[in-house]
Enzyme design. Sequence first.
Site, PDB file in Angstrom:
ATOM      1  N   GLU A  61     -40.471  64.991  -7.962  1.00  7.67           N
ATOM      2  CA  GLU A  61     -39.046  65.105  -8.266  1.00  7.67           C
ATOM      3  C   GLU A  61     -38.795  64.885  -9.751  1.00  7.67           C
ATOM      4  O   GLU A  61     -38.007  65.608 -10.375  1.00  7.67           O
ATOM      5  CB  GLU A  61     -38.234  64.098  -7.451  1.00  7.67           C
ATOM      6  CG  GLU A  61     -36.730  64.270  -7.662  1.00  7.67           C
ATOM      7  CD  GLU A  61     -35.910  63.111  -7.150  1.00  7.67           C
ATOM      8  OE1 GLU A  61     -34.915  63.358  -6.449  1.00  7.67           O
ATOM      9  OE2 GLU A  61     -36.244  61.945  -7.474  1.00  7.67           O
ATOM     10  N   TRP A  83     -34.740  67.029  -1.103  1.00  3.33           N
ATOM     11  CA  TRP A  83     -33.519  67.759  -1.459  1.00  3.33           C
ATOM     12  C   TRP A  83     -33.200  68.874  -0.475  1.00  3.33           C
ATOM     13  O   TRP A  83     -32.214  69.602  -0.656  1.00  3.33           O
ATOM     14  CB  TRP A  83     -33.640  68.329  -2.878  1.00  3.33           C
ATOM     15  CG  TRP A  83     -33.336  67.300  -3.920  1.00  3.33           C
ATOM     16  CD1 TRP A  83     -34.221  66.487  -4.580  1.00  3.33           C
ATOM     17  CD2 TRP A  83     -32.040  66.931  -4.393  1.00  3.33           C
ATOM     18  NE1 TRP A  83     -33.563  65.644  -5.427  1.00  3.33           N
ATOM     19  CE2 TRP A  83     -32.214  65.890  -5.339  1.00  3.33           C
ATOM     20  CE3 TRP A  83     -30.741  67.367  -4.111  1.00  3.33           C
ATOM     21  CZ2 TRP A  83     -31.140  65.299  -6.010  1.00  3.33           C
ATOM     22  CZ3 TRP A  83     -29.682  66.774  -4.779  1.00  3.33           C
ATOM     23  CH2 TRP A  83     -29.878  65.754  -5.704  1.00  3.33           C
ATOM     24  N   TYR A 144     -29.269  66.860 -11.474  1.00  2.78           N
ATOM     25  CA  TYR A 144     -29.870  66.049 -12.542  1.00  2.78           C
ATOM     26  C   TYR A 144     -30.628  66.826 -13.609  1.00  2.78           C
ATOM     27  O   TYR A 144     -30.353  66.686 -14.800  1.00  2.78           O
ATOM     28  CB  TYR A 144     -30.790  64.985 -11.929  1.00  2.78           C
ATOM     29  CG  TYR A 144     -30.079  64.079 -10.978  1.00  2.78           C
ATOM     30  CD1 TYR A 144     -29.283  63.029 -11.430  1.00  2.78           C
ATOM     31  CD2 TYR A 144     -30.173  64.273  -9.594  1.00  2.78           C
ATOM     32  CE1 TYR A 144     -28.613  62.196 -10.546  1.00  2.78           C
ATOM     33  CE2 TYR A 144     -29.505  63.453  -8.708  1.00  2.78           C
ATOM     34  CZ  TYR A 144     -28.728  62.419  -9.181  1.00  2.78           C
ATOM     35  OH  TYR A 144     -28.051  61.616  -8.311  1.00  2.78           O
ATOM     36  N   ARG A 182     -27.308  54.425 -29.290  1.00  2.00           N
ATOM     37  CA  ARG A 182     -26.721  55.716 -28.912  1.00  2.00           C
ATOM     38  C   ARG A 182     -27.641  56.576 -28.038  1.00  2.00           C
ATOM     39  O   ARG A 182     -27.340  57.744 -27.798  1.00  2.00           O
ATOM     40  CB  ARG A 182     -26.345  56.500 -30.168  1.00  2.00           C
ATOM     41  CG  ARG A 182     -25.300  55.796 -31.022  1.00  2.00           C
ATOM     42  CD  ARG A 182     -24.926  56.653 -32.220  1.00  2.00           C
ATOM     43  NE  ARG A 182     -23.931  55.995 -33.055  1.00  2.00           N
ATOM     44  CZ  ARG A 182     -23.378  56.536 -34.137  1.00  2.00           C
ATOM     45  NH1 ARG A 182     -23.756  57.749 -34.527  1.00  2.00           N
ATOM     46  NH2 ARG A 182     -22.482  55.868 -34.845  1.00  2.00           N
ATOM     47  N   CYS A 201     -25.664  60.554  -8.183  1.00  2.00           N
ATOM     48  CA  CYS A 201     -25.613  59.143  -7.778  1.00  2.00           C
ATOM     49  C   CYS A 201     -26.062  58.251  -8.929  1.00  2.00           C
ATOM     50  O   CYS A 201     -25.387  57.291  -9.278  1.00  2.00           O
ATOM     51  CB  CYS A 201     -26.487  58.908  -6.547  1.00  2.00           C
ATOM     52  SG  CYS A 201     -25.888  59.741  -5.070  1.00  2.00           S
ATOM     53  N   ARG A 222     -23.910  54.889  -9.348  1.00  2.00           N
ATOM     54  CA  ARG A 222     -22.602  54.717  -8.701  1.00  2.00           C
ATOM     55  C   ARG A 222     -22.729  54.529  -7.196  1.00  2.00           C
ATOM     56  O   ARG A 222     -21.995  53.756  -6.590  1.00  2.00           O
ATOM     57  CB  ARG A 222     -21.694  55.921  -8.988  1.00  2.00           C
ATOM     58  CG  ARG A 222     -22.176  57.209  -8.341  1.00  2.00           C
ATOM     59  CD  ARG A 222     -21.123  58.295  -8.246  1.00  2.00           C
ATOM     60  NE  ARG A 222     -21.685  59.429  -7.511  1.00  2.00           N
ATOM     61  CZ  ARG A 222     -21.577  59.602  -6.198  1.00  2.00           C
ATOM     62  NH1 ARG A 222     -20.918  58.737  -5.460  1.00  2.00           N
ATOM     63  NH2 ARG A 222     -22.151  60.628  -5.611  1.00  2.00           N
ATOM     64  N   SER A 223     -23.633  55.277  -6.570  1.00  4.63           N
ATOM     65  CA  SER A 223     -23.794  55.253  -5.121  1.00  4.63           C
ATOM     66  C   SER A 223     -25.264  55.007  -4.806  1.00  4.63           C
ATOM     67  O   SER A 223     -26.132  55.721  -5.303  1.00  4.63           O
ATOM     68  CB  SER A 223     -23.341  56.582  -4.502  1.00  4.63           C
ATOM     69  OG  SER A 223     -23.507  56.572  -3.097  1.00  4.63           O
ATOM     70  N   ASP A 225     -27.997  54.331  -1.848  1.00  7.29           N
ATOM     71  CA  ASP A 225     -28.527  54.301  -0.487  1.00  7.29           C
ATOM     72  C   ASP A 225     -29.700  53.319  -0.493  1.00  7.29           C
ATOM     73  O   ASP A 225     -30.821  53.667  -0.848  1.00  7.29           O
ATOM     74  CB  ASP A 225     -28.967  55.716  -0.101  1.00  7.29           C
ATOM     75  CG  ASP A 225     -29.658  55.795   1.253  1.00  7.29           C
ATOM     76  OD1 ASP A 225     -29.949  54.743   1.857  1.00  7.29           O
ATOM     77  OD2 ASP A 225     -29.918  56.925   1.704  1.00  7.29           O
ATOM     78  N   ASN A 233     -35.393  55.430  -6.397  1.00  6.94           N
ATOM     79  CA  ASN A 233     -34.783  55.386  -7.735  1.00  6.94           C
ATOM     80  C   ASN A 233     -35.455  54.351  -8.631  1.00  6.94           C
ATOM     81  O   ASN A 233     -35.677  54.596  -9.820  1.00  6.94           O
ATOM     82  CB  ASN A 233     -33.292  55.081  -7.635  1.00  6.94           C
ATOM     83  CG  ASN A 233     -32.520  56.059  -6.783  1.00  6.94           C
ATOM     84  OD1 ASN A 233     -31.640  55.665  -6.022  1.00  6.94           O
ATOM     85  ND2 ASN A 233     -32.840  57.340  -6.884  1.00  6.94           N
ATOM     86  N   HIS A 263     -25.352  50.229  -0.295  1.00 10.93           N
ATOM     87  CA  HIS A 263     -24.986  50.241   1.124  1.00 10.93           C
ATOM     88  C   HIS A 263     -26.158  50.601   2.034  1.00 10.93           C
ATOM     89  O   HIS A 263     -27.144  51.198   1.603  1.00 10.93           O
ATOM     90  CB  HIS A 263     -23.853  51.248   1.367  1.00 10.93           C
ATOM     91  CG  HIS A 263     -24.094  52.578   0.707  1.00 10.93           C
ATOM     92  ND1 HIS A 263     -23.525  52.914  -0.507  1.00 10.93           N
ATOM     93  CD2 HIS A 263     -24.856  53.649   1.059  1.00 10.93           C
ATOM     94  CE1 HIS A 263     -23.913  54.126  -0.855  1.00 10.93           C
ATOM     95  NE2 HIS A 263     -24.726  54.591   0.074  1.00 10.93           N
ATOM     96  N   TYR A 265     -26.583  52.634   5.650  1.00 12.50           N
ATOM     97  CA  TYR A 265     -25.937  53.465   6.675  1.00 12.50           C
ATOM     98  C   TYR A 265     -26.178  52.841   8.046  1.00 12.50           C
ATOM     99  O   TYR A 265     -27.256  52.311   8.329  1.00 12.50           O
ATOM    100  CB  TYR A 265     -26.479  54.894   6.620  1.00 12.50           C
ATOM    101  CG  TYR A 265     -26.005  55.640   5.393  1.00 12.50           C
ATOM    102  CD1 TYR A 265     -24.717  56.161   5.332  1.00 12.50           C
ATOM    103  CD2 TYR A 265     -26.833  55.785   4.274  1.00 12.50           C
ATOM    104  CE1 TYR A 265     -24.266  56.822   4.206  1.00 12.50           C
ATOM    105  CE2 TYR A 265     -26.388  56.439   3.139  1.00 12.50           C
ATOM    106  CZ  TYR A 265     -25.095  56.960   3.112  1.00 12.50           C
ATOM    107  OH  TYR A 265     -24.652  57.595   1.985  1.00 12.50           O
TER     108      TYR A 265
END
Length: 367
Positions: A61, A83, A144, A182, A201, A222-223, A225, A233, A263, A265
């Site tokens: 990936e 994906w 991405y 920067r 995400c 932000r999100s 799993d 990640n 979170h 699921y």
Amino acid sequence: MVEQYLEHSKQILSSERSGFKSGSKGSGLISLFGYQNIYDLREGFPLLTTKKMFTDGIIHELIWFFKGETNIKYLEDNKVKIWRGNAFEHNLPRMIKEGIFQEALLRKENKYGTEWDKAENEYGQRIREDNEFALRFGDAGPIYGYQWRHWKYFDEEKGERIEIDQLGNVIEEMRKKPVSKRHLITAWNPGDIPKMSLPSCHVMYQMTANDDGQLDLLLDQRSCDQFLGVPFNIASYAMLTQIIAQELDLEARYFIHTFGDSHFYTGLAKRGQWYRGNLHELQIRVKSVSSREEYLDVLEWVNKNAPKDETEERYDHVTGILEQLSREPKPLPRLHIAGKPFDKLTIDDFTLENYEHHPAIKRSMTV
């Protein structure tokens, strides 16, 4: 590193700040907003050891992102399915319009069912075997890799669209001034979000070095799993930190991971709603655990009382993390990467050393 992941997971299940809410993907979720972990990459490669990780998938990936590609054929050809679900759903309306799949798949009650799974698997097979089909229906949108390497905007003065290679430019700027504040790359492009199969995400990462030649990377996600995505990640961005550090002749030091909504699921329909009604009891039980083995008692309580449905249980990530929490972490492995430019790397340039792990725990991803 693994202990940090497990403690974060425990906090999601037990913190007073956690709560149940309906997710955007048809499943309920137990959510905690706001958290941060810091991994010292000098201690080892932060790959989860409480379950087996699909390391080749992480590498492929990242290579795919480096290429700036968005068509999933490269991934499918290398047996990476991560994906597929997003690309399938993204392209489904057009495939239905052309008679490739039945319109009934668009009904809410059919999503994640037997026919949905069958169609998604057929889609993956056709991507691998039919180049023309892959070209027409394999794109996942400007996600991405596109944003990292091909960010576009309209220059009103020039009257034309301009393309920016964010990653390439940042690396060149870091060669000149590695300590700058920067060095930042973003995947959150508001104009492109409606075209994405999944809004980004992990939205932004920033890098900087110190005067001692050590590189740090901070990711803003932000999100999150926590069961399927976050371990992936962590490893991916630790890998990215090491690759960039090597290219700049720096030492990879810290990977800092900042979480927005983390979170688990809870499964679909009845099983998800069971967690809504029993979250307080779950929090009490998890909070009172005093040894790893006691997480198996919490797992037994869930399995005994939650509605049983094979489809729903595949999307219940809470039971998966409870099993992980009962396991003893193993020593971290080491990752060796060939000293090549980031966009020239192949899977053969990565060697994982001394990766000891517990067995895999299989769950399905909601898309």
